[in-house]
Design a protein around this motif. Structure first.
Motif, PDB file in Angstrom:
ATOM      1  N   ARG A  83     -44.724 -91.112  70.436  1.00  0.00           N
ATOM      2  CA  ARG A  83     -44.394 -92.516  70.549  1.00  0.00           C
ATOM      3  C   ARG A  83     -45.469 -93.314  71.251  1.00  0.00           C
ATOM      4  NH1 ARG A  83     -39.745 -96.190  72.442  1.00  0.00           N
ATOM      5  NH2 ARG A  83     -40.665 -97.638  71.008  1.00  0.00           N
ATOM      6  N   ASN A  84     -45.933 -92.753  72.350  1.00  0.00           N
ATOM      7  CA  ASN A  84     -46.985 -93.418  73.094  1.00  0.00           C
ATOM      8  C   ASN A  84     -48.226 -93.600  72.256  1.00  0.00           C
ATOM      9  OD1 ASN A  84     -46.708 -94.392  75.636  1.00  0.00           O
ATOM     10  ND2 ASN A  84     -46.611 -92.355  76.548  1.00  0.00           N
ATOM     11  N   SER A  85     -48.640 -92.561  71.561  1.00  0.00           N
ATOM     12  CA  SER A  85     -49.896 -92.711  70.837  1.00  0.00           C
ATOM     13  C   SER A  85     -49.701 -93.639  69.639  1.00  0.00           C
ATOM     14  CB  SER A  85     -50.475 -91.363  70.439  1.00  0.00           C
ATOM     15  OG  SER A  85     -49.646 -90.711  69.545  1.00  0.00           O
ATOM     16  N   SER A  86     -48.529 -93.621  68.987  1.00  0.00           N
ATOM     17  CA  SER A  86     -48.327 -94.586  67.897  1.00  0.00           C
ATOM     18  C   SER A  86     -48.316 -96.003  68.426  1.00  0.00           C
ATOM     19  CB  SER A  86     -47.009 -94.350  67.171  1.00  0.00           C
ATOM     20  OG  SER A  86     -46.732 -93.001  67.049  1.00  0.00           O
ATOM     21  N   ALA A  87     -47.650 -96.201  69.558  1.00  0.00           N
ATOM     22  CA  ALA A  87     -47.563 -97.554  70.104  1.00  0.00           C
ATOM     23  C   ALA A  87     -48.957 -98.059  70.473  1.00  0.00           C
ATOM     24  CB  ALA A  87     -46.644 -97.571  71.321  1.00  0.00           C
ATOM     25  N   TYR A  88     -49.732 -97.175  71.106  1.00  0.00           N
ATOM     26  CA  TYR A  88     -51.088 -97.591  71.469  1.00  0.00           C
ATOM     27  C   TYR A  88     -51.923 -97.860  70.225  1.00  0.00           C
ATOM     28  CZ  TYR A  88     -55.856 -97.365  73.124  1.00  0.00           C
ATOM     29  OH  TYR A  88     -57.164 -97.642  73.359  1.00  0.00           O
ATOM     30  N   ASP A  89     -51.739 -97.025  69.190  1.00  0.00           N
ATOM     31  CA  ASP A  89     -52.479 -97.279  67.955  1.00  0.00           C
ATOM     32  C   ASP A  89     -52.148 -98.649  67.399  1.00  0.00           C
ATOM     33  OD1 ASP A  89     -53.671 -94.849  68.116  1.00  0.00           O
ATOM     34  OD2 ASP A  89     -52.460 -93.884  66.595  1.00  0.00           O
ATOM     35  N   ARG A  90     -50.885 -99.025  67.446  1.00  0.00           N
ATOM     36  CA  ARG A  90     -50.498-100.351  66.966  1.00  0.00           C
ATOM     37  C   ARG A  90     -51.158-101.437  67.805  1.00  0.00           C
ATOM     38  NH1 ARG A  90     -45.635-100.914  64.113  1.00  0.00           N
ATOM     39  NH2 ARG A  90     -45.216-102.821  65.244  1.00  0.00           N
ATOM     40  N   TRP A  91     -51.105-101.278  69.110  1.00  0.00           N
ATOM     41  CA  TRP A  91     -51.686-102.264  70.008  1.00  0.00           C
ATOM     42  C   TRP A  91     -53.183-102.407  69.739  1.00  0.00           C
ATOM     43  CZ3 TRP A  91     -55.104-103.300  73.925  1.00  0.00           C
ATOM     44  CH2 TRP A  91     -54.795-104.380  74.757  1.00  0.00           C
ATOM     45  N   TRP A  92     -53.844-101.263  69.638  1.00  0.00           N
ATOM     46  CA  TRP A  92     -55.297-101.260  69.475  1.00  0.00           C
ATOM     47  C   TRP A  92     -55.683-101.767  68.097  1.00  0.00           C
ATOM     48  CZ3 TRP A  92     -59.092-101.857  72.458  1.00  0.00           C
ATOM     49  CH2 TRP A  92     -60.360-101.327  72.236  1.00  0.00           C
ATOM     50  N   GLU A  93     -54.857-101.475  67.088  1.00  0.00           N
ATOM     51  CA  GLU A  93     -55.145-102.032  65.770  1.00  0.00           C
ATOM     52  C   GLU A  93     -55.014-103.553  65.809  1.00  0.00           C
ATOM     53  OE1 GLU A  93     -52.588-100.958  62.531  1.00  0.00           O
ATOM     54  OE2 GLU A  93     -53.921-101.933  61.088  1.00  0.00           O
ATOM     55  N   SER A 108     -40.926 -96.230  78.406  1.00  0.00           N
ATOM     56  CA  SER A 108     -41.026 -97.700  78.430  1.00  0.00           C
ATOM     57  C   SER A 108     -42.407 -98.185  77.999  1.00  0.00           C
ATOM     58  CB  SER A 108     -40.739 -98.226  79.838  1.00  0.00           C
ATOM     59  OG  SER A 108     -39.534 -97.713  80.312  1.00  0.00           O
ATOM     60  N   ILE A 109     -43.443 -97.503  78.442  1.00  0.00           N
ATOM     61  CA  ILE A 109     -44.782 -97.952  78.083  1.00  0.00           C
ATOM     62  C   ILE A 109     -44.932 -97.989  76.575  1.00  0.00           C
ATOM     63  CG2 ILE A 109     -47.197 -97.299  78.099  1.00  0.00           C
ATOM     64  CD1 ILE A 109     -46.973 -96.381  80.848  1.00  0.00           C
ATOM     65  N   GLY A 110     -44.466 -96.913  75.926  1.00  0.00           N
ATOM     66  CA  GLY A 110     -44.543 -96.896  74.474  1.00  0.00           C
ATOM     67  C   GLY A 110     -43.792 -98.068  73.873  1.00  0.00           C
ATOM     68  N   ARG A 111     -42.570 -98.284  74.346  1.00  0.00           N
ATOM     69  CA  ARG A 111     -41.748 -99.346  73.769  1.00  0.00           C
ATOM     70  C   ARG A 111     -42.372-100.718  73.953  1.00  0.00           C
ATOM     71  NH1 ARG A 111     -37.754-101.224  76.492  1.00  0.00           N
ATOM     72  NH2 ARG A 111     -37.460 -99.292  77.624  1.00  0.00           N
ATOM     73  N   LEU A 112     -42.997-100.941  75.120  1.00  0.00           N
ATOM     74  CA  LEU A 112     -43.518-102.280  75.382  1.00  0.00           C
ATOM     75  C   LEU A 112     -44.851-102.525  74.688  1.00  0.00           C
ATOM     76  CD1 LEU A 112     -42.510-102.562  79.105  1.00  0.00           C
ATOM     77  CD2 LEU A 112     -41.565-103.827  77.192  1.00  0.00           C
ATOM     78  N   ASN A 113     -45.660-101.462  74.539  1.00  0.00           N
ATOM     79  CA  ASN A 113     -46.945-101.661  73.884  1.00  0.00           C
ATOM     80  C   ASN A 113     -46.825-101.798  72.385  1.00  0.00           C
ATOM     81  OD1 ASN A 113     -48.963-101.879  75.697  1.00  0.00           O
ATOM     82  ND2 ASN A 113     -49.351 -99.697  75.863  1.00  0.00           N
TER      83      ASN A 113
END
Lengths: 307, 307, 307, 307, 307
Positions: free
Chosen positions: B61-71, B257-262
């Motif tokens: 979840r974290n890495s997908s969320a960060y990927d979305r943010w970074w994309e 939470s970090i994943g959810r918010l990012n």
């Protein structure tokens, strides 16, 4: 960029002595408390759940930090490639005019040199901007730009962007005066867009750190872990607890620090992508293509670090 | 975007006090039950199997969320780059006409300014649409668009798309009246397609959250874990159970939470990609290329947050 | 696509009651056997080795399945973008003729509308083919295609491919009769190639599931795990074993199921990429570009699901 | 490609009976030794360190193997897309001549058919080369190529490369005789370069296995693990040790085997990317675009396997 | 590249006997100390926390190293593809002149051969530069370049870059003398830019190792782990400790070494990307396209290694 195979312990110590002292202190406290209470304090399973969560965080952090570093390196590699291609295009496309009297030929050759030199200046300006050494513009770019351009560049809000604009204006002038047809002009414009993308990519890495949450919480949890770890060891090790708790905490600290330091590759630190060396490579290659004979020497590592 | 190095505990507390109270409650219940029964309740191995499954979920979840943010950040970086390239093209390609009387030159210059301003408007409109502030269109875009265009944009179903269409129509008009040959027109059209891809990419991230399964089950399993954890600790820790179970549960809560918010970078929250600052950068760069002297200042973080 | 934040337990139950019953049965068997034998049956370390292997499998599976889903979403996002770009090109490139009498102008406008409508039909046809609803071609595409084209499309072996061919033939006809020069024709051909790539990408995801080995063995190992797990818990928990073994097995079941269900994004199920909604977006945007006033409303979630 | 949902145990058994016998033997040896010595032999923690290292290796291996398989599938998907685009270009660009007497029109149509058929031959030739069935060239390509070309192709060192060259020569001939302007010729050349990239990508996957180190050591460590595992279980399970050690070892064996078998997607095995089926798709689509009525049927799975 | 399926133990032993001796020594020390003290020394949970951290490091390292290796292989695969495309373009674009007297035809054919041979020389020169065998330039390139060019290349600071420049100059000369129009010249220039990107990519991998931190600390922690591991085993195993501690340490050593050796793919070692074989492929393919009959044989593995 660190080139030496074995890191210097003086540097490691300078970066981590505070934390190691903290780990040592916690180990001693735990040993003393454990002796006083004389029973198990914290079950190992709880500590290993914590270490699993910490490991997830740190693994993620490390790979993101490395991805940033490597993307920065790739962008600068792309700058090397595109600078070479741009120069090849300037030399082989600009000169391809149907009817060149000698005067025109010389004008073409002056234009070619101006464009190639300005491209070298672009690389230097991008490096200086990324490393926030804007006061060095006039010194480092003066051999590469005409005085009036140097003036404009040194006072601009975004020097590399202005240099690209100057390139485009020169190309446009050549297209206007008939030295360049529209097809070749557009081919050069494509390469200028590549430079624009490279510059923007570097600015993105420079200006957007890893989301702070991924920096703050691993640090916090590392301290939490280093506080709990010795209490889980003390029933086994007694007074020798710090002998084990300090190295294990140190291993996690190293994992955390490496990520943090690699994350920002344009800070004029030893972990940087070697921008100075890459600028030197570009300068050497492009002046070689202009058939200059006196090239600056390639950059060498200083004390095991390539800048 | 959070710029400050240390997060504010007031914000963390506001986001997580309910869960922390729940963790505390479960810890106390377990301590009380454990004392009442006086024996081990849940073997640690079962809890660590659960924590492994939870870790898989949260890491993913974290890495997908960060990927979305970074994309999202990359798309806006690409918007910066392409806006600069578009302006460079507008300035260097539109002007390259063979025979320009003064009147024509001025028309070209007006067209250039109009296209560059409209490009700035595109960035602002995309930001406002993504952050669902459509009611600010007329206020924020009024210095950048002609009144009739502003009217159309403010009432359209998709403002950025309409602005791109207006750009294309202006370019087509220039091609029709002879100010632009087909090669240059097509080059500008390529850049317009890049804007179209950027807009669509942002809409994709905005409209398609991570599949809800990856949101719901980690939350569910987190609660399951935080219920079981204290019961596995109570034989070791007795009444002190919450002292350990609350921080360990909190660590997993933070990961969740970090994943959810990012995951959602365009929500006008402190975790956002800093669209306002990036729009400011575009505005400054493009007006600089038009050689305007009075530029808006760069965006600064407010209280540690860059919007 | 699931939009609602909390999943419906009725759906979860419908998908998993068989497995949960199996888990419950195994838990009871283990409890009974364990009581009968009165000693530890399976050491926890062996079960955790198994859970590690299972975790590798499931983590891999989940991320591959999500990658497939997200690639499908990206392909449809690219379809939105390229449809908009194609329409912009049709509107701004086809019209750029030097000498247009009114009659020609109208012919151009009719051609533009035909091309844009056919592009909407392409999106619908691709959706219907991917979801294997080929019998709906004639109904859903009739407002968008000419009757003879509709006939050919409804009976073709690959409707979207034929629609692209029809687009290319129309463009070729325009090039033949002088309404379009070769440069603009080739630019449109580039966009048609993008559609071809998008269609092929969707077909690849539709026709090539994750290699079956990655589907069969995780299922097998999940059952193996759920059989062994309660036997490892029974010495600690006795008759309460199912209270723990069922939730833990369920967690792994969820991990397995999410991967399996996300893997196939074009099956007309609630986990699908929302093709209907994306087609609606394309239709709205493109008809808006044609300056039509009566647009279909945007798609709304039904009962928490967007189709 | 395996299509059936449940794998055949006969195939699994054929691939793994030797290893399973070995696992069984080691389990019996450990049980016998353990009974003889009557005390713990190997602490579980050492075995789980080993299983962690093995898990790293196998996870890496599996994901690399799958990446290779999926890249192979993507390359063949790109071949489908580009074949369709090439045919569309051949049909819509070659025909776009200004003044075509009937004779010329027929020549164009013959050329179009020749180019499209040769493109089908390219796909078949690439499949045969990758599966090392070069002796089938003359049989399978004879309906698609002229006899003299078939002769050259069947005896060449690299048949697909030669076919691309024949395409380029035909295109060049058309450009020479005036049937194709330089812009359209270059557009076709771009598509030919895509085919060149696809062919090279497939050759890369075929000729460069995963570095052997990643194949040899996991196998070695798997055996090491399967030797140590039963010794760590024997104090708990006694003579029943093989009942647990064999399945757990088998799980790791499966992880190892799946990676090994997926790694090579062009070996004419059941794990292959279904090249025959994809060639059939290309043949059907391209002959459909030529408006042929008698198409070969789509490929169907045989006994659950699609070739 | 290692082709043999089973690695040679002589090579493994040569690379690791020092470390294995160290592991053995630590095992014996631990056994002796453990016997002397007669109680548990180090709790297994601390060692497994360490092995988790080490595992993160090594997993990251392995996958980065493999990514570098595989990127290097991809770059050389792209070189094969682009060399074939370049030759196809040289043969099909250069020859497409409107009016060719026999003399001109021969000049074209000479130019074509020169360009294709120089392209072969580019591949060889890139290989020699990457493997730091610059003294072999004059020997290996002499059949492929004109004597004066060979002279310049052998003494240049960057031979492949110079060869690309020579290609561009030849193309420019052809454009100047009317044998090549601007469109085809620009198409060839695009392919030259691809070569420039490939060269730069290889130089990047060659000159920028994995950040040294990721090399130094895993080695350090591996030694730390191999020192602590036997002390955690000795209460269980007594004097037999080295029988288990040595193999487990060896497994981690192998993981560390594989990463380290794969990281640098251009060092003329057995782990290299097989540049010599790939150069041979390029030479065979390109001379085949020139319809030469006497081709060098394909490269064969020597003793299980392909160079």
């Amino acid at each position: 960029m660190i080139v030496r195979r074995n890191l210097k312990w003086s540097i490691i110590a300078r970066n981590s002595w505070r934390q190691v002292l903290f780990f040592l202190g916690m180990g001693l406290v735990a040993a003393w408390v454990g002796r006083a209470l004389g029973r198990e304090l914290i079950p190992p399973s709880a500590v290993s759940a914590l270490s699993a969560a910490l490991a997830i965080f740190l693994a993620f952090r490390n790979s993101s930090a490395y991805d940033r570093w490597w993307e920065a390196r790739k962008l600068w590699g792309a700058l090397v490639n595109a600078s070479r291609s741009f120069s090849r295009q300037v030399l082989s496309l600009l000169g391809a005019l149907d009817s060149d009297p000698a005067a025109q030929a010389e004008a073409v050759s002056r234009l070619q040199q101006r464009l190639v030199y300005r491209q070298i200046a672009f690389a230097h300006a991008l490096r200086l901007m990324l490393r926030q050494q804007q006061d060095a513009y006039s010194r480092e770019l003066s051999p590469l730009l005409a005085p009036d351009e140097l003036e404009r560049v040194a006072t601009s809000t975004n020097a590399p962007l202005l240099i690209l604009q100057l390139q485009a204006e020169d190309v446009r002038q050549a297209a206007r005066t008939g030295g360049l047809d529209v097809y070749r002009q557009l081919r050069l414009d494509e390469t200028l867009s590549i430079f624009s993308d490279i510059q923007g990519g570097c600015e993105r890495i420079k200006n957007t750190p890893l989301p702070r949450q991924y920096d703050y919480f691993p640090r916090l949890f590392l301290y939490l872990y280093s506080v709990l770890l010795p209490f889980s060891l003390v029933p086994h090790l007694g007074l020798a607890t710090p002998l084990l708790s300090v190295p294990v905490s140190f291993v996690f600290l190293v994992l955390e620090s490496i990520g943090r330091l690699n994350e920002a590759p344009f800070e004029n630190r030893i972990q940087d992508v070697p921008l100075t060396a890459l600028c030197r490579t570009i300068e050497r290659n492009l002046r070689d293509l202009l058939q200059e004979r006196e090239l600056p020497p390639p950059a060498e590592p200083v004390d095991g670090f390539l800048w």
